[in-house]
Design an enzyme around this catalytic site. Structure first.
Site, PDB file in Angstrom:
ATOM      1  N   ASP A 285       0.866  -1.168   0.000  1.00 30.18           N
ATOM      2  CA  ASP A 285       0.000   0.000   0.000  1.00 30.18           C
ATOM      3  C   ASP A 285       0.917   1.237   0.000  1.00 30.18           C
ATOM      4  O   ASP A 285       2.127   1.144   0.217  1.00 30.18           O
ATOM      5  CB  ASP A 285      -0.940  -0.008   1.206  1.00 30.18           C
ATOM      6  CG  ASP A 285      -2.179   0.862   0.956  1.00 30.18           C
ATOM      7  OD1 ASP A 285      -2.111   1.749   0.073  1.00 30.18           O
ATOM      8  OD2 ASP A 285      -3.201   0.673   1.626  1.00 30.18           O
TER       9      ASP A 285
HETATM   10  C1  NOJ Z   1      -4.012   3.912   0.140  1.00 33.66           C
HETATM   11  C2  NOJ Z   1      -5.190   3.015   0.257  1.00 33.66           C
HETATM   12  O1  NOJ Z   1      -5.126   2.323   1.483  1.00 33.66           O
HETATM   13  C3  NOJ Z   1      -5.342   2.024  -0.874  1.00 33.66           C
HETATM   14  O2  NOJ Z   1      -6.607   1.416  -0.745  1.00 33.66           O
HETATM   15  C4  NOJ Z   1      -5.172   2.660  -2.189  1.00 33.66           C
HETATM   16  O3  NOJ Z   1      -5.342   1.714  -3.219  1.00 33.66           O
HETATM   17  C5  NOJ Z   1      -3.784   3.288  -2.261  1.00 33.66           C
HETATM   18  N1  NOJ Z   1      -3.655   4.285  -1.193  1.00 33.66           N
HETATM   19  C6  NOJ Z   1      -3.499   3.958  -3.589  1.00 33.66           C
HETATM   20  O4  NOJ Z   1      -4.264   5.081  -3.751  1.00 33.66           O
END
Ligand code: NOJ
Length: 765
Positions: A285
């Site tokens: 993430d």
């Molecule tokens: C953080 C989020 O937790 C995740 O769900 C998302 O896909 C990523 N950022 C990218 O934006």
């Protein structure tokens, strides 16, 4: 295209046409490619960055940090931009630099793209897997027409705590239902076969793992669960997605067993890869590797090395891999073999997408007419119709059509609040508002905003505009309270007095749920609650249309409103679908996939809990020395699986084809007659639950094991039959073996988890 790229492309197409199997073709192609890459170039493939501007059309300039990285061969992919022109330019730079390897383009396409589908929690309440698959298919078509070939979805985190804002993004509290949804979404994105065509994308299953179990519902928080509990209660959706062939996973922010998930080799290596056979790639993430420093594990070099070794293949936005891995190879903290493994996974994904054959496969720009069309909106409408849950109805719904209607509330005429979280590519302002939908049935409906969101203007300002201020501090913003609350309520009351029925449109604005939006008090915000109380005092009947991304505490509303329709965030077609339900053109058929509590203090609240040694019936009053609260019942206000329609359905007795089943093989047919007693055609989701009476380990009081959404004509009776096998009764025992134990099982069927009829099945050797 430079010479190197042409050579690669020709080689790729030659290989594709050769007599080798696709797999061996891919392997030898990648072997040869990696043989020519430097260590730095391989590490570059492991790096993913966000585009400098989140969606908007942009010109590529040399100041763009990504361009610099590309020229140095230090970037494998970009996410967050869906502008074909921008992506074409940046792809060309990638092809002209370093090893000339095309970029992969990711995006948070979570519930639709430009055409917005209901938020995932809403979609899950449709219990309609074909429809869910169709929404993902439609999103894939739109996203690929915008140059995207990889979507950060499905989000399959089981969530039992409604305080967690990201409960909006997933399929609710049940692992079985979550698993069915995971499969449907992966199929929708990737298609039915291994081929990824130019209107299909790679799925990315997230957040791996257990992100939905954050302690106290506070986002990013620690997870404290044992392996048996996670395997039985949480992991099934991730596992089903792997079985369905999901191409990638995103590691999560939380820790598990004292190790951040993003460096947790039990989760990534032992379970996902070795036990489940996943052979795609794992991306972190955003900034998850850098955050491991805050978890207290070590400096960026240490956490990057450990994350790679534990199974991460791609680093999103931490720059941990590109900044430290060369040094770590020199120091022997990671081996070139570790880097080769990860690099191969990324190249395999690109190969699978066909990017070596045609780096511009998704960037033709010829498919703009496939975006936001009558067809995509028809899917959004169908999904929005099936994703509404009627929580209460004293008979006021459906509206007859001849009433004088006052549509009141801050969410009534608010198109951009219909989309919900993660809809950054949407045409939010174009969404059908609830007011506009109602006026299609009742052109004379009056309207009043009725209230602010919160009574405290400063607080409202902070909640509403926090994100905009963070990303675009110079954007001019209107006052959070354009008018004082008293003036808004006064206007609402004057409209209400002239009406026969009030449709009150209140609830959560999008900023109140999703990422970084945990709430300690999950009620309808105070200003809107005050509005409801004032409307109630007029004595007029009130239909509450609830916009929300999570279960809310609705005890007072349940006692005081004539009807409550939970509409979540339904997307592009929200207002049209809501109005069609209110006026009976559509018979509501959604059923909850999360328990709605009476009081926030009951959280985490979920139907498939265990018994204690001192159990207490769900709705019995307080009693000393048993497992209950002094001040609230144990049970939910609205249980899992619950939802009304304009008909009632009568369930007959549950019949088993045999009262015994061997634990190793065989099957039993379980059937029930269901009768639509009403005058309207409708859809009913018939649910089957089990309960193991005695097991070697404790088991939940109920577990969903099958369901079917069935169409009924008015008055029609259908026999619904399920086939139950030992697999359906199996669980992970104390030694983490997947077993079907001998003994007696309650097999129960009904319209929701609290309204079941059962029979007993004996599992024998
Ligand atoms: C953080 C989020 O937790 C995740 O769900 C998302 O896909 C990523 N950022 C990218 O934006």
């Amino acid at each position: 295209m430079n010479l190197r790229t042409i050579v690669i492309s020709v080689a790729a197409s030659t290989l594709a046409l050769s007599s080798c199997t696709p797999k061996s073709g891919m392997d030898s192609y990648i072997d040869s490619l990696m043989g020519k890459m430097t260590l730095e170039q391989k590490i570059g493939q492991l790096n993913l960055h966000s585009a400098p501007g989140f969606v908007s059309a942009m010109k590529v300039t040399e100041e763009d940090g990504n361009v610099k990285l590309l020229r140095e061969g230090r970037l494998g992919g970009i996410y967050g931009n869906g502008d074909v022109q921008y992506l074409r330019q940046i792809q060309q730079i990638a092809l002209d630099s370093g090893a000339g390897i095309p970029l992969i383009f990711g995006m948070d396409v979570i519930h639709g793209h430009e055409t917005v589908m209901p938020i995932p929690l809403a979609l899950s309440t449709s219990w309609n897997m074909e429809l869910i698959e169709k929404t993902a298919r439609t999103a894939a078509k739109e996203a690929t027409a915008c140059g995207i070939n990889w979507v950060f979805s499905p989000m399959v985190d089981v969530a039992r705590d409604a305080r967690w804002g990201r409960i909006a993004e997933g399929g609710g509290e049940d692992p079985y239902l979550g698993g069915e949804i995971a499969k449907a979404m992966v199929r929708g994105y990737q298609g039915d076969d291994a081929e990824i065509s130019d209107d299909e994308v790679l799925a990315c299953v997230k957040h791996y793992a257990l992100y939905g179990a954050a302690e106290a519902g506070r986002d990013y928080n620690t997870v404290n669960l044992g392996r048996q509990e996670i395997l039985n209660g949480y992991m099934r959706p991730y596992h089903e997605a792997a079985k369905a062939g999901a191409a990638s996973y995103m590691s999560s922010f939380n820790e598990f067993e004292g190790v951040p998930a993003t460096m947790n080799s039990y989760l990534m290596d032992e379970l996902l890869r070795r036990s489940w056979g996943f052979n795609g790639f794992i991306v972190t993430d955003a900034t998850a590797i850098a955050e491991e420093v805050n978890h207290g594990i070590g400096d960026l070099q240490e956490v990057s090395a450990r994350s790679l070794k534990a199974g991460v293949d791609m680093d999103m936005n931490s720059d941990g891999f590109i900044e430290t891995l060369v040094q770590s190879v020199k120091e022997g903290r990671v081996s070139e073999k570790d880097i080769d493994r990860a690099c191969r996974k990324i190249l395999e994904a690109k190969y699978r997408l066909g990017l070596f054959e045609d780096p511009f496969k998704y960037l033709k720009g010829e498919r703009a007419n496939e975006i936001y069309t009558p067809e995509t909106k028809a899917v959004a409408y169908e999904a929005a119709c099936e994703s509404q849950v009627l929580l209460k109805n004293d008979g006021i719904l459906p509206l007859k059509g001849n009433e004088r209607v006052a549509v009141i509330g801050p969410l009534a005429d608010n198109p951009s609040e219909m989309t919900g979280c993660w809809s950054m590519s949407s045409k939010a302002g174009d969404c059908a508002s609830i007011l506009s939908g109602i006026r299609r049935h009742c052109p004379g409906a009056t309207y009043s905003q009725g209230s602010n969101i919160f009574l405290d203007e400063q607080f409202e300002d902070k909640v509403k505009y926090g994100l905009i201020r963070m990303f675009s501090p110079s954007t001019p913003l209107p006052k959070a309270h354009a008018l004082p609350q008293s003036a808004l309520v006064a206007d609402a009351l004057s409209k209400a007095r002239g009406a026969d029925v009030i449709v009150a449109c209140v609830g959560e604005i999008t900023a109140l749920n999703g990422e970084g939006a945990s709430r300690a008090d999950i009620c309808i915000p105070d200003a809107q609650k005050e509005l409801l109380r004032s409307l109630k005092a007029t004595g007029k009947p009130i239909v509450l249309v609830l916009t929300t991304g999570r279960p809310l505490t609705l005890g007072w509303e349940n006692d005081n409103m004539n009807a409550i329709l939970c509409t979540w965030n339904l997307g592009t077609e929200a207002g049209n679908a809501i109005a069609d339900v209110l006026y009976g053109k559509v018979n509501p058929s959604g059923k909850l996939t999360t328990s709605f509590p009476y009081h926030v203090g009951q959280e985490p609240l979920y139907y498939n809990h265990k018994n204690t040694g001192r159990p207490h019936p769900d709705y019995a009053p307080y009693q000393k020395f048993v497992s209950c609260y002094i001040d609230v019942v144990n049970g939910p206000l609205y249980p899992f699986g619950y939802g009304l329609s304009y008909n009632s359905y009568k369930y007959g007795e549950v019949k088993l084809s045999s009262t015994e089943m061997p634990s190793t093989d065989g099957s039993v047919q379980v059937s029930v007659d269901v009768n639509n007693e009403g005058k309207m055609d409708g859809k009913e989701t018939v649910q089957l639950y089990i309960h193991a009476k005695y097991s070697s380990s404790t088991r939940p009081v109920k577990e969903l094991k099958a369901f079917r959404k069935v169409d009924f004509k008015a008055g029609e009776t259908k026999t619904v039959t399920f086939t139950l096998t030992p697999e359906d009764l199996s669980y992970y025992d104390h030694d983490l073996r997947w077993v079907c134990e001998k003994g007696e099982y309650d097999i129960m069927i009904g319209p929701n988890c609290n309204d079941l009829k059962g029979s007993t099945l004996k599992v024998v050797r």
